[in-house]
Every structure is written in C-alpha cells, then in structure tokens.
Motif scaffolding. Structure first.
Motif, PDB file in Angstrom:
ATOM      1  N   ASP A  66      58.982 -10.913  60.186  1.00 26.76           N
ATOM      2  CA  ASP A  66      59.313 -10.364  58.862  1.00 26.76           C
ATOM      3  C   ASP A  66      58.713  -8.988  58.636  1.00 26.76           C
ATOM      4  OD1 ASP A  66      60.667 -12.805  57.841  1.00 26.76           O
ATOM      5  OD2 ASP A  66      58.676 -13.672  58.079  1.00 26.76           O
ATOM      6  N   ALA A  67      58.045  -8.445  59.639  1.00 26.88           N
ATOM      7  CA  ALA A  67      57.346  -7.176  59.457  1.00 26.88           C
ATOM      8  C   ALA A  67      58.290  -6.033  59.095  1.00 26.88           C
ATOM      9  CB  ALA A  67      56.551  -6.836  60.717  1.00 26.88           C
ATOM     10  N   GLU A  68      59.405  -5.922  59.788  1.00 24.05           N
ATOM     11  CA  GLU A  68      60.278  -4.774  59.539  1.00 24.05           C
ATOM     12  C   GLU A  68      60.962  -4.824  58.177  1.00 24.05           C
ATOM     13  OE1 GLU A  68      60.251  -1.878  61.142  1.00 24.05           O
ATOM     14  OE2 GLU A  68      58.603  -2.909  62.144  1.00 24.05           O
ATOM     15  N   PRO A  69      61.504  -5.959  57.715  1.00 21.25           N
ATOM     16  CA  PRO A  69      62.046  -5.978  56.353  1.00 21.25           C
ATOM     17  C   PRO A  69      60.996  -5.648  55.292  1.00 21.25           C
ATOM     18  CG  PRO A  69      62.785  -7.913  57.548  1.00 21.25           C
ATOM     19  CD  PRO A  69      61.768  -7.234  58.411  1.00 21.25           C
ATOM     20  N   LEU A  70      59.745  -6.063  55.550  1.00 17.26           N
ATOM     21  CA  LEU A  70      58.678  -5.831  54.570  1.00 17.26           C
ATOM     22  C   LEU A  70      58.053  -4.439  54.673  1.00 17.26           C
ATOM     23  CD1 LEU A  70      56.868  -9.290  54.761  1.00 17.26           C
ATOM     24  CD2 LEU A  70      58.028  -8.359  52.746  1.00 17.26           C
ATOM     25  N   ARG A  71      58.284  -3.756  55.789  1.00 16.52           N
ATOM     26  CA  ARG A  71      57.596  -2.485  56.046  1.00 16.52           C
ATOM     27  C   ARG A  71      57.671  -1.509  54.865  1.00 16.52           C
ATOM     28  NH1 ARG A  71      55.800   0.682  60.302  1.00 16.52           N
ATOM     29  NH2 ARG A  71      56.387  -0.882  61.856  1.00 16.52           N
ATOM     30  N   PRO A  72      58.869  -1.161  54.352  1.00 16.90           N
ATOM     31  CA  PRO A  72      58.893  -0.150  53.286  1.00 16.90           C
ATOM     32  C   PRO A  72      58.171  -0.613  52.021  1.00 16.90           C
ATOM     33  CG  PRO A  72      61.052  -1.166  53.540  1.00 16.90           C
ATOM     34  CD  PRO A  72      60.232  -1.607  54.693  1.00 16.90           C
ATOM     35  N   MET A  73      58.221  -1.886  51.736  1.00 19.36           N
ATOM     36  CA  MET A  73      57.552  -2.401  50.533  1.00 19.36           C
ATOM     37  C   MET A  73      56.043  -2.332  50.679  1.00 19.36           C
ATOM     38  SD  MET A  73      60.020  -5.720  50.164  1.00 19.36           S
ATOM     39  CE  MET A  73      61.604  -5.575  51.032  1.00 19.36           C
ATOM     40  N   LEU A  74      55.536  -2.675  51.889  1.00 18.54           N
ATOM     41  CA  LEU A  74      54.098  -2.652  52.120  1.00 18.54           C
ATOM     42  C   LEU A  74      53.578  -1.241  52.346  1.00 18.54           C
ATOM     43  CD1 LEU A  74      53.890  -5.848  54.315  1.00 18.54           C
ATOM     44  CD2 LEU A  74      52.919  -5.554  52.039  1.00 18.54           C
ATOM     45  N   GLN A  75      54.441  -0.343  52.807  1.00 19.11           N
ATOM     46  CA  GLN A  75      54.037   1.066  52.864  1.00 19.11           C
ATOM     47  C   GLN A  75      53.836   1.626  51.465  1.00 19.11           C
ATOM     48  OE1 GLN A  75      57.256   2.606  55.315  1.00 19.11           O
ATOM     49  NE2 GLN A  75      55.874   2.930  57.051  1.00 19.11           N
ATOM     50  N   ALA A  76      54.652   1.146  50.531  1.00 13.64           N
ATOM     51  CA  ALA A  76      54.556   1.610  49.144  1.00 13.64           C
ATOM     52  C   ALA A  76      53.441   0.917  48.375  1.00 13.64           C
ATOM     53  CB  ALA A  76      55.890   1.391  48.429  1.00 13.64           C
ATOM     54  N   PHE A  77      53.095  -0.301  48.813  1.00 13.57           N
ATOM     55  CA  PHE A  77      52.029  -1.053  48.144  1.00 13.57           C
ATOM     56  C   PHE A  77      51.362  -1.931  49.193  1.00 13.57           C
ATOM     57  CE2 PHE A  77      50.006  -4.388  45.737  1.00 13.57           C
ATOM     58  CZ  PHE A  77      49.548  -3.774  44.586  1.00 13.57           C
ATOM     59  N   GLY A  78      50.318  -1.375  49.822  1.00 15.27           N
ATOM     60  CA  GLY A  78      49.599  -2.086  50.865  1.00 15.27           C
ATOM     61  C   GLY A  78      48.207  -2.484  50.417  1.00 15.27           C
ATOM     62  N   PRO A  79      47.319  -2.792  51.356  1.00 16.49           N
ATOM     63  CA  PRO A  79      45.977  -3.250  51.009  1.00 16.49           C
ATOM     64  C   PRO A  79      45.189  -2.298  50.110  1.00 16.49           C
ATOM     65  CG  PRO A  79      46.440  -3.713  53.304  1.00 16.49           C
ATOM     66  CD  PRO A  79      47.584  -2.891  52.807  1.00 16.49           C
ATOM     67  N   GLU A  80      45.220  -0.994  50.412  1.00 17.82           N
ATOM     68  CA  GLU A  80      44.477  -0.043  49.570  1.00 17.82           C
ATOM     69  C   GLU A  80      45.071   0.026  48.159  1.00 17.82           C
ATOM     70  OE1 GLU A  80      41.716   1.342  49.969  1.00 17.82           O
ATOM     71  OE2 GLU A  80      41.351   1.082  52.124  1.00 17.82           O
ATOM     72  N   ASP A  81      46.383  -0.104  48.066  1.00 25.23           N
ATOM     73  CA  ASP A  81      47.036  -0.106  46.753  1.00 25.23           C
ATOM     74  C   ASP A  81      46.672  -1.363  45.967  1.00 25.23           C
ATOM     75  OD1 ASP A  81      48.867   2.325  47.171  1.00 25.23           O
ATOM     76  OD2 ASP A  81      49.348   1.062  48.891  1.00 25.23           O
ATOM     77  N   ALA A  82      46.552  -2.491  46.671  1.00 27.62           N
ATOM     78  CA  ALA A  82      46.149  -3.728  46.011  1.00 27.62           C
ATOM     79  C   ALA A  82      44.747  -3.590  45.440  1.00 27.62           C
ATOM     80  CB  ALA A  82      46.225  -4.895  46.999  1.00 27.62           C
ATOM     81  N   ARG A  83      43.872  -2.948  46.208  1.00 27.25           N
ATOM     82  CA  ARG A  83      42.512  -2.720  45.703  1.00 27.25           C
ATOM     83  C   ARG A  83      42.532  -1.831  44.449  1.00 27.25           C
ATOM     84  NH1 ARG A  83      37.239  -2.094  48.000  1.00 27.25           N
ATOM     85  NH2 ARG A  83      37.996  -2.158  50.145  1.00 27.25           N
ATOM     86  N   ALA A  84      43.261  -0.731  44.521  1.00 34.23           N
ATOM     87  CA  ALA A  84      43.326   0.198  43.393  1.00 34.23           C
ATOM     88  C   ALA A  84      43.946  -0.466  42.164  1.00 34.23           C
ATOM     89  CB  ALA A  84      44.120   1.445  43.780  1.00 34.23           C
ATOM     90  N   TRP A  85      44.959  -1.279  42.384  1.00 36.30           N
ATOM     91  CA  TRP A  85      45.619  -1.989  41.278  1.00 36.30           C
ATOM     92  C   TRP A  85      44.643  -2.918  40.577  1.00 36.30           C
ATOM     93  CZ3 TRP A  85      46.453  -7.379  41.433  1.00 36.30           C
ATOM     94  CH2 TRP A  85      47.212  -7.899  40.369  1.00 36.30           C
ATOM     95  N   ALA A  86      43.878  -3.688  41.344  1.00 34.23           N
ATOM     96  CA  ALA A  86      42.912  -4.616  40.758  1.00 34.23           C
ATOM     97  C   ALA A  86      41.778  -3.870  40.052  1.00 34.23           C
ATOM     98  CB  ALA A  86      42.358  -5.543  41.830  1.00 34.23           C
ATOM     99  N   GLU A  87      41.336  -2.767  40.648  1.00 35.56           N
ATOM    100  CA  GLU A  87      40.262  -1.992  40.022  1.00 35.56           C
ATOM    101  C   GLU A  87      40.736  -1.369  38.714  1.00 35.56           C
ATOM    102  OE1 GLU A  87      37.682  -0.777  44.017  1.00 35.56           O
ATOM    103  OE2 GLU A  87      39.163   0.640  43.189  1.00 35.56           O
ATOM    104  N   ALA A  88      42.013  -0.979  38.655  1.00 31.98           N
ATOM    105  CA  ALA A  88      42.547  -0.413  37.417  1.00 31.98           C
ATOM    106  C   ALA A  88      42.605  -1.453  36.300  1.00 31.98           C
ATOM    107  CB  ALA A  88      43.944   0.160  37.662  1.00 31.98           C
ATOM    108  N   LEU A  89      42.574  -2.722  36.687  1.00 35.05           N
ATOM    109  CA  LEU A  89      42.540  -3.805  35.703  1.00 35.05           C
ATOM    110  C   LEU A  89      41.109  -4.263  35.423  1.00 35.05           C
ATOM    111  CD1 LEU A  89      45.654  -5.780  36.926  1.00 35.05           C
ATOM    112  CD2 LEU A  89      45.358  -4.776  34.641  1.00 35.05           C
ATOM    113  N   GLY A  90      40.150  -3.451  35.825  1.00 36.96           N
ATOM    114  CA  GLY A  90      38.758  -3.706  35.480  1.00 36.96           C
ATOM    115  C   GLY A  90      38.016  -4.629  36.423  1.00 36.96           C
ATOM    116  N   GLN A  91      38.577  -4.889  37.612  1.00 37.21           N
ATOM    117  CA  GLN A  91      37.929  -5.800  38.541  1.00 37.21           C
ATOM    118  C   GLN A  91      37.205  -5.038  39.648  1.00 37.21           C
ATOM    119  OE1 GLN A  91      37.952  -9.193  37.741  1.00 37.21           O
ATOM    120  NE2 GLN A  91      38.763  -8.113  35.959  1.00 37.21           N
ATOM    121  N   GLU A  92      35.918  -5.252  39.765  1.00 38.21           N
ATOM    122  CA  GLU A  92      35.163  -4.670  40.865  1.00 38.21           C
ATOM    123  C   GLU A  92      35.477  -5.464  42.128  1.00 38.21           C
ATOM    124  OE1 GLU A  92      30.529  -3.559  42.118  1.00 38.21           O
ATOM    125  OE2 GLU A  92      31.005  -4.343  40.109  1.00 38.21           O
TER     126      GLU A  92
END
Length: 398
Positions: A66-92
């Motif tokens: 499933d890597a290739e179908p998911l590639r563009p979505m995870l390029q747009a929102f990957g692990p670093e984006d998940a961290r930033a998203w959670a931190e923007a919601l006040g979570q350390e």
C-alpha cells in the motif's frame, strides 16, 4: 442543502472536516456513537503511539503493497507533520528509544478535547447517535434520537472505519450500503491480531508470560520483539506486524537467540553437561526463562540431542497455529473499499462527490504509529480534495 457531510467521527473524519472548514465550507459530521473517536481514545489508553519518526522512505516501506497509493498523502502529512499537528493542539510530544512518537501525558483524551474544541470554534456541526441507514441517490438517511433524518449534501466523505472493535463503532455495517448500490468491496480480514494456537494443558500455567527479545518469522516477513503466551495463543508486538503473512497461512518460526549465530549457539551447546539432564543443561547454559522453556517443550518434543540440530531448533522454533484471531478482536482490519475503486484524490470513481478515507479503504498498516498517521493523512487528503471539488462545482447552498 448541506454543503459537506462527513460520516464517521474518528481521526480520518475529523481531519477531513477540518480541511473543509478551513476551505470555507459548511460541514456537518454524523457519528453513530454517543461520543467521537472512541477507538482513538481506546488506543490512547496504552500511550497513544501517534507516529514513527523514521526517515520518510523507511517509514513508507512499512506499508508494503500500500506504500505507493499512500505516498502522496504521507508526503503531505507524515511523521513530522503529525508531531507539529499535535503540538499545535497543546500537546508536548516525545520520541521513545524505538523512534515512536507519543504525547508526554501518554493519553489521547487531552489531544482529542483540544481538537474538538478547535473544530467546534471553526463551525463544525456535530450530530451524535446518528447512524447511517440508507442511501438513495444523493440522499443519506439516518436513524437519530429525533427520528429519521435525511441529508442531501453537495459532497460527502465517508470515514466509517473497518470491522474491528465493533463496540467502539467500527462494525463494518456500511458494507451493506455499498453492496446494495452495486459498489465493489473487499471482504474484511484481521490485521495486527493475536495468533490462534491450540495449546496443551501443560502450558496453561504460563499464560500471561512473555517471550522476550525474539525474532519472529513468517513467510517473507520478520520482526524482532516480544509476544505473550495467552490462553488463545500468542499476542503482542512481536507478531502483529506479521499479520499479512500469517493471514495467508504461512508457518511461524521463532528465533529465540537472534543475537547469536547458529554456529555460536552450537559452541555453547557443545560444552560438557556431565550428569545434568538436557533440560537443566539448556536452562543453565543459555539462561532460558521457564516460560520459554515450556514453549520449546510444547512444540518440539522430543528435543534433538545433537548440538547442531538443537541450535537450529532454537534459531528456528516452529509454532503450529490456526491463523489469526477473529476480525472483531483485531487491532485493525484489511478489506473495505479497494484502491481500484478510488481516484488518486480518494473519490469513488462511480460516485462523483463521494470520498472515502481511513480504515474503510483496503490497506494494511503495522502497529507502531503507522495506522494513526495514515488515517490522519488520508482524512486530510480527502478533505482537501472534497473542498476543491466544492470550489470547482460551485456552492449550491443559499
């Protein structure tokens, strides 16, 4: 007429709603349960592993087919984006020794509360206890506390989950609506599930004991970790990532000494054992825990006496099994809407204006943050493209 309808209030549905709201659209969310994101909250009870902070290509490779179908979505929102998203919601956030990303509070509830508050402030209309019951053309019918309701949106995103943990909302009942409307689906199957093993009474006293620091192999897959001996078989992170191979019926083998080569192990077994029994010699020489020794005895009686054969056995211990635990006991599932039925934007090819996201799509992710990150990425992707669809086709709301 409602501009955008989201059916399903888990991470994918909530992320899709936020993208539509940020695009300036009116959004109604319908959730069958009394509260939102119940499976997300349950996952958070054990720490909320939000993502895995690996280099992108390594992270993507964990999704295998499933890597290739998911590639563009995870390029747009990957692990670093998940961290930033959670931190923007006040979570350390912090990254553990294995690279897994967690909130410092080790719970999902503060993150979810902050997210729902933000979405409500943006204007999201949330309808709880609204169960989707029928689908007639552009009309979506719901059973609600106030009786039957019908919505006719300009665009719809389905984020209905898979078929595991039905008590939390992911019951797979939406499949009937797809079948009735002539849409293709793939049968649900368990993923990240425990393994069925028909133990003898001999091993019962060790139920709940872990097999630690082992390498588990099945088919072309392998994973290092631990598994717990349970009354039903084996459970735990050591075997969950092997679900695709275990589903296919491939045999399971355990390397109990992955830090030693077979040759090194053989040298230790060639030491004189004097008057010791073979079992006592093995336990003392190799420091095998009692539960692990019992497992060896359960599946490999009689033990070979030749050091080379014994070393090979301990490096490749066969575990007879009856497959994975049932779908509803799995952490997640495969099956649902096939990739071939969707455009790259996650819109159903046969239903313009209808998008799908999250676990209801037929993809398979290992545990360790991969499932959550991809659900968020898919919801975001579907929401952005649904917003663009509304912009391109004009608003019909007065």
């Amino acid at each position: 007429m409602t501009q955008a309808l989201i059916i399903g209030g888990g991470p994918a549905g909530l992320m899709a709603a936020e993208m539509l709201l940020d695009g300036g659209h009116q959004v109604v969310l319908a959730e069958a349960k009394p509260t939102l994101a119940r499976k997300f909250l349950m996952a958070g009870k054990s720490g909320l592993n939000l993502s895995k902070m690996d280099p992108f290509e390594q992270f993507l490779a964990a999704y295998r087919a499933d890597a290739e179908p998911l590639r563009p979505m995870l390029q747009a929102f990957g692990p670093e984006d998940a961290r930033a998203w959670a931190e923007a919601l006040g979570q350390e956030m912090f990254t553990g020794s294995t690279g897994r990303l967690f909130p410092k509070v080790m719970k999902a509830s503060p993150l979810l509360r902050a997210w729902i508050t933000r979405l409500s402030n943006k204007g999201l209309e949330i309808n709880l206890r609204w169960r989707w019951t029928d689908w007639q053309g552009a009309d979506f019918h719901f059973d609600t506390p106030d009786g039957s309701q019908v919505l006719t949106p300009d665009v719809t995103i389905l984020a209905l989950g898979g078929a595991s943990w039905a008590r939390l909302g992911s019951d797979g009942a939406w499949i009937r609506q797809f079948v009735q409307n002539g849409l293709e689906t793939v049968t649900f199957a368990p993923s990240n599930a425990g393994l069925l093993v028909d133990w003898s009474p001999y091993i019962a006293k060790h139920f709940g004991s872990p097999i630690k620091n082992a390498l588990f192999r099945c088919g072309d897959m392998e994973n290092r970790g631990e598994a717990v001996i349970s009354s039903k078989g084996l459970e735990g992170g050591g075997i969950y990532p092997l679900s695709p191979a275990l589903r296919s019926g491939s045999p399971l083998h355990i390397d109990l000494f992955p830090h030693l080569s077979a040759a090194d192990l053989q040298k230790r077994l060639e030491k004189p054992r004097g008057k010791q029994s073979l079992s006592n010699f093995l336990r003392k020489t190799l420091k095998i825990p009692t539960a692990t020794w019992t497992l060896i005895s359960e599946v490999a009686r009689p033990l070979p006496s030749a050091p080379s054969e014994l070393a090979d056995l301990l490096k490749n211990l066969p575990i007879p099994h009856q497959g994975l635990r049932p779908v509803d006991e799995a952490i997640s599932t495969t099956g649902g809407v096939p990739w071939a039925s969707l455009t790259p934007e996650l819109m159903l090819k046969d239903r313009p204006g209808l998008f799908c996201a999250g676990e209801m799509v037929d993809w398979d992710a290992p545990t360790g943050g991969y499932l959550l990150t991809a659900c968020l990425a898919m919801g975001r992707w579907a929401g952005l493209h649904a917003s663009q669809y509304l912009d391109d086709h004009g608003d019909t709301v007065e």
